[in-house]
Design a protein around this motif. Structure first.
Motif, PDB file in Angstrom:
ATOM      1  N   LEU A  31      12.545  11.953 -14.923  1.00 31.27           N
ATOM      2  CA  LEU A  31      12.019  11.351 -14.026  1.00 31.27           C
ATOM      3  C   LEU A  31      12.678  10.557 -12.826  1.00 31.27           C
ATOM      4  CD1 LEU A  31       8.688   9.441 -14.921  1.00 31.27           C
ATOM      5  CD2 LEU A  31       8.719  11.454 -13.256  1.00 31.27           C
ATOM      6  N   ALA A  32      13.319   9.614 -13.322  1.00 32.42           N
ATOM      7  CA  ALA A  32      14.232   8.763 -12.963  1.00 32.42           C
ATOM      8  C   ALA A  32      14.927   9.572 -11.665  1.00 32.42           C
ATOM      9  CB  ALA A  32      15.064   8.158 -13.400  1.00 32.42           C
ATOM     10  N   GLU A  33      15.571  11.026 -11.697  1.00 34.20           N
ATOM     11  CA  GLU A  33      16.378  11.394 -11.157  1.00 34.20           C
ATOM     12  C   GLU A  33      15.290  11.863 -10.036  1.00 34.20           C
ATOM     13  OE1 GLU A  33      18.210  14.777 -13.242  1.00 34.20           O
ATOM     14  OE2 GLU A  33      19.140  13.194 -14.553  1.00 34.20           O
ATOM     15  N   GLN A  34      14.001  11.793  -9.802  1.00 31.06           N
ATOM     16  CA  GLN A  34      13.322  12.858  -9.056  1.00 31.06           C
ATOM     17  C   GLN A  34      13.518  11.630  -7.698  1.00 31.06           C
ATOM     18  OE1 GLN A  34      11.416  15.670  -9.189  1.00 31.06           O
ATOM     19  NE2 GLN A  34      13.110  14.940 -10.945  1.00 31.06           N
ATOM     20  N   GLY A  35      13.087  12.359  -6.194  1.00 29.66           N
ATOM     21  CA  GLY A  35      13.533  11.776  -4.845  1.00 29.66           C
ATOM     22  C   GLY A  35      12.376  10.034  -4.927  1.00 29.66           C
ATOM     23  N   GLU A  36      11.300  10.559  -5.245  1.00 31.08           N
ATOM     24  CA  GLU A  36      10.566   9.520  -4.799  1.00 31.08           C
ATOM     25  C   GLU A  36      10.535   8.106  -5.517  1.00 31.08           C
ATOM     26  OE1 GLU A  36      10.193  12.456  -5.654  1.00 31.08           O
ATOM     27  OE2 GLU A  36       8.783  13.856  -4.203  1.00 31.08           O
ATOM     28  N   VAL A  37      11.693   8.173  -6.966  1.00 31.54           N
ATOM     29  CA  VAL A  37      11.311   7.105  -7.826  1.00 31.54           C
ATOM     30  C   VAL A  37      12.054   5.958  -7.138  1.00 31.54           C
ATOM     31  CG1 VAL A  37      11.309   6.805 -10.197  1.00 31.54           C
ATOM     32  CG2 VAL A  37      10.550   8.700  -9.184  1.00 31.54           C
ATOM     33  N   MET A  70       7.916   3.780 -10.826  1.00 31.45           N
ATOM     34  CA  MET A  70       7.636   3.404  -9.227  1.00 31.45           C
ATOM     35  C   MET A  70       7.780   4.810  -8.434  1.00 31.45           C
ATOM     36  SD  MET A  70       6.399   0.832  -8.608  1.00 31.45           S
ATOM     37  CE  MET A  70       5.764  -0.312  -9.508  1.00 31.45           C
ATOM     38  N   PHE A  71       6.828   5.058  -7.736  1.00 27.63           N
ATOM     39  CA  PHE A  71       6.796   6.285  -6.505  1.00 27.63           C
ATOM     40  C   PHE A  71       6.477   5.953  -4.878  1.00 27.63           C
ATOM     41  CE2 PHE A  71       7.340  10.555  -7.813  1.00 27.63           C
ATOM     42  CZ  PHE A  71       6.990  10.402 -10.037  1.00 27.63           C
ATOM     43  N   HIS A  72       7.520   6.151  -3.905  1.00 28.28           N
ATOM     44  CA  HIS A  72       7.131   5.065  -2.870  1.00 28.28           C
ATOM     45  C   HIS A  72       6.943   6.595  -1.445  1.00 28.28           C
ATOM     46  CE1 HIS A  72       8.278   1.181  -4.112  1.00 28.28           C
ATOM     47  NE2 HIS A  72       8.834   1.767  -4.923  1.00 28.28           N
ATOM     48  N   ALA A  73       6.137   6.475  -0.780  1.00 28.75           N
ATOM     49  CA  ALA A  73       6.293   7.360   0.197  1.00 28.75           C
ATOM     50  C   ALA A  73       5.078   6.632   1.478  1.00 28.75           C
ATOM     51  CB  ALA A  73       4.826   8.471  -0.312  1.00 28.75           C
ATOM     52  N   ARG A  74       5.190   6.634   2.325  1.00 28.74           N
ATOM     53  CA  ARG A  74       4.669   6.903   3.750  1.00 28.74           C
ATOM     54  C   ARG A  74       2.747   6.728   3.541  1.00 28.74           C
ATOM     55  NH1 ARG A  74       8.808   6.318   7.514  1.00 28.74           N
ATOM     56  NH2 ARG A  74      10.818   7.038   6.787  1.00 28.74           N
ATOM     57  N   GLU A  75       2.594   7.953   2.376  1.00 23.45           N
ATOM     58  CA  GLU A  75       1.538   7.487   2.958  1.00 23.45           C
ATOM     59  C   GLU A  75       0.503   7.602   0.886  1.00 23.45           C
ATOM     60  OE1 GLU A  75      -0.809  10.849   4.225  1.00 23.45           O
ATOM     61  OE2 GLU A  75       0.462  10.267   6.530  1.00 23.45           O
ATOM     62  N   VAL A 111       2.320  10.289  -2.067  1.00 23.29           N
ATOM     63  CA  VAL A 111       3.011   9.776  -3.569  1.00 23.29           C
ATOM     64  C   VAL A 111       1.535  10.788  -4.727  1.00 23.29           C
ATOM     65  CG1 VAL A 111       3.080   7.749  -5.234  1.00 23.29           C
ATOM     66  CG2 VAL A 111       2.929   6.838  -2.816  1.00 23.29           C
ATOM     67  N   GLU A 112       0.398  10.443  -4.677  1.00 18.73           N
ATOM     68  CA  GLU A 112      -0.110  11.474  -5.499  1.00 18.73           C
ATOM     69  C   GLU A 112       0.553  13.269  -5.015  1.00 18.73           C
ATOM     70  OE1 GLU A 112      -4.110  11.133  -3.329  1.00 18.73           O
ATOM     71  OE2 GLU A 112      -4.381   9.295  -4.488  1.00 18.73           O
ATOM     72  N   ARG A 113       0.523  13.824  -4.740  1.00 23.90           N
ATOM     73  CA  ARG A 113       1.496  14.809  -4.364  1.00 23.90           C
ATOM     74  C   ARG A 113       2.701  14.757  -5.604  1.00 23.90           C
ATOM     75  NH1 ARG A 113      -0.124  15.510   0.442  1.00 23.90           N
ATOM     76  NH2 ARG A 113       1.601  15.032   1.679  1.00 23.90           N
ATOM     77  N   ALA A 114       3.198  13.742  -4.356  1.00 18.93           N
ATOM     78  CA  ALA A 114       4.713  13.532  -5.149  1.00 18.93           C
ATOM     79  C   ALA A 114       4.615  13.420  -7.678  1.00 18.93           C
ATOM     80  CB  ALA A 114       5.636  12.741  -5.432  1.00 18.93           C
ATOM     81  N   VAL A 115       3.368  13.199  -7.599  1.00 14.54           N
ATOM     82  CA  VAL A 115       3.853  12.272  -9.144  1.00 14.54           C
ATOM     83  C   VAL A 115       2.932  13.806  -9.734  1.00 14.54           C
ATOM     84  CG1 VAL A 115       1.969  10.544 -10.782  1.00 14.54           C
ATOM     85  CG2 VAL A 115       3.050   9.968  -8.414  1.00 14.54           C
ATOM     86  N   ALA A 116       1.797  14.358  -8.990  1.00 10.62           N
ATOM     87  CA  ALA A 116       1.084  15.595  -9.339  1.00 10.62           C
ATOM     88  C   ALA A 116       2.160  16.301  -9.584  1.00 10.62           C
ATOM     89  CB  ALA A 116       0.153  15.821  -8.292  1.00 10.62           C
TER      90      ALA A 116
END
Lengths: 151, 169
Positions: free
Chosen positions: B94-100, B120-125, B129-134
């Motif tokens: 998970l730590a390697e995912q770009g948004e984390v 922790m995920f960060h995005a502009r909308e 975030v929901e898409r990245a987590v899903a």
């Protein structure tokens, strides 16, 4: 509340998230890399701080290396008490940041202490001050990432 | 946390940390300005900062950007209930995912709180975030079948305090 940023702001805010060199004129080093002058970098950085685009510029301390501790904590705060509790929690200097999150546990904050026992002590002090249970979620392990925000 | 011996700051290290915790002087020669404030020779400021950095007490000297002001208004704390035997493998993935930005293993607080992995995920909308987590959940299910029992995303809806740490060194 997104700030209006120009191209140089974006490049500068990206570069400022990197380690500042330990040199006599570190901002000049940064400025040279970006092809601007030192004064421009300093003026913009001061503006970012004044406008809250950057919340702090300085050393990031790893208090665990000195025997200190950070700990994530959460509380389930009744809606009608939310503002009052946020103010009380925020007044503790050991509270580094505090976010409202949409969950039964609706207030999430980070505690910092210079000794590991300090975490429990401040958690008790907060419980005492607001009469609510503080749930502690200490980190058992960190998986290393280094995200930089692309402005 | 790790096997290294703890760093024990002396009086002057502590004075230096106290003098910088609100931030570095924003001047052309910030370390000299610091030395002046402390009444020290600049060489000592450089030497001590270098030593604190080498010891890992200072991670870096840099800006703490305000995520919100940079447009990263959606910040989702993804929390995962993962088999204890596989949590480290999954945490590293998970730590390697770009948004984390942060990824930690933490204790559960049953029955209120079943989750043992936080990313922790960060995005502009929020939808990003929901898409990245899903997407992460789908890939995790394929890669570590049966290991993830549940997950959830807690969005922050307000910053109540963000000062960075102010410590009594």
């Amino acid at each position: 509340m997104s700030a209006t940023l120009d191209d140089l702001d974006r490049r500068l805010l990206w570069a400022l998230q990197d380690d500042l060199p330990l040199r006599e004129r570190p901002f000049a080093v940064l400025a040279a890399r970006l092809g601007v002058n030192e004064d421009e970098v300093l003026q913009r950085l001061r503006r970012y701080l004044a406008e809250g685009i950057v919340t702090r510029f300085g050393p990031f301390f790893q208090v665990e290396r000195m025997g200190g501790a950070f700990c994530l904590a959460a509380m389930a705060v009744p809606e009608e008490r939310f503002e009052e509790v946020a103010a009380t929690v925020g007044a503790f200097p050991q509270v580094a940041h505090n976010y409202r999150r949409e969950h039964a546990l609706n207030m999430w904050f980070v505690l910092a202490a210079t000794r590991p026992e300090g975490i429990a002590e401040v958690a008790w002090a907060i419980e005492d001050a607001v009469s609510l249970r503080v749930w502690l979620f200490p980190k058992e392990r960190e998986y290393f990432v280094r995200l930089r925000l692309r402005p | 946390m790790n096997g290294e011996a703890l760093f024990v700051p002396d009086e002057r290290d502590r004075a230096l940390m106290l003098a910088t915790q609100a931030g570095l002087p924003l001047e052309a020669r910030p370390y000299h300005a610091l030395a002046e404030r402390l009444g020290w020779a600049p060489e000592e400021v450089f030497a001590r900062l270098a030593r604190l950095r080498a010891a890992g007490v200072i991670r870096r000297i840099a800006a703490a950007p305000n995520h919100y002001a940079l447009g990263y208004v959606a910040n989702g704390m993804s929390v995962w209930d993962v088999e204890d035997e596989r949590v480290d493998e999954i945490g590293r993935w998970l730590a390697e995912q770009g948004e984390v930005s942060h990824c930690y293993r933490r204790p559960r607080a049953l029955p209120l709180w079943r989750y043992n992995l936080f990313a922790m995920f960060h995005a502009r909308e929020r939808s990003e975030v929901e898409r990245a987590v899903a997407a992460a959940a789908v890939r995790l299910a394929a890669r570590f079948p049966g290991a993830v029992r549940a997950h959830e995303v807690l969005f922050s809806s307000r910053i109540l305090k963000k000062t960075g740490v102010r410590l009594d060194f």
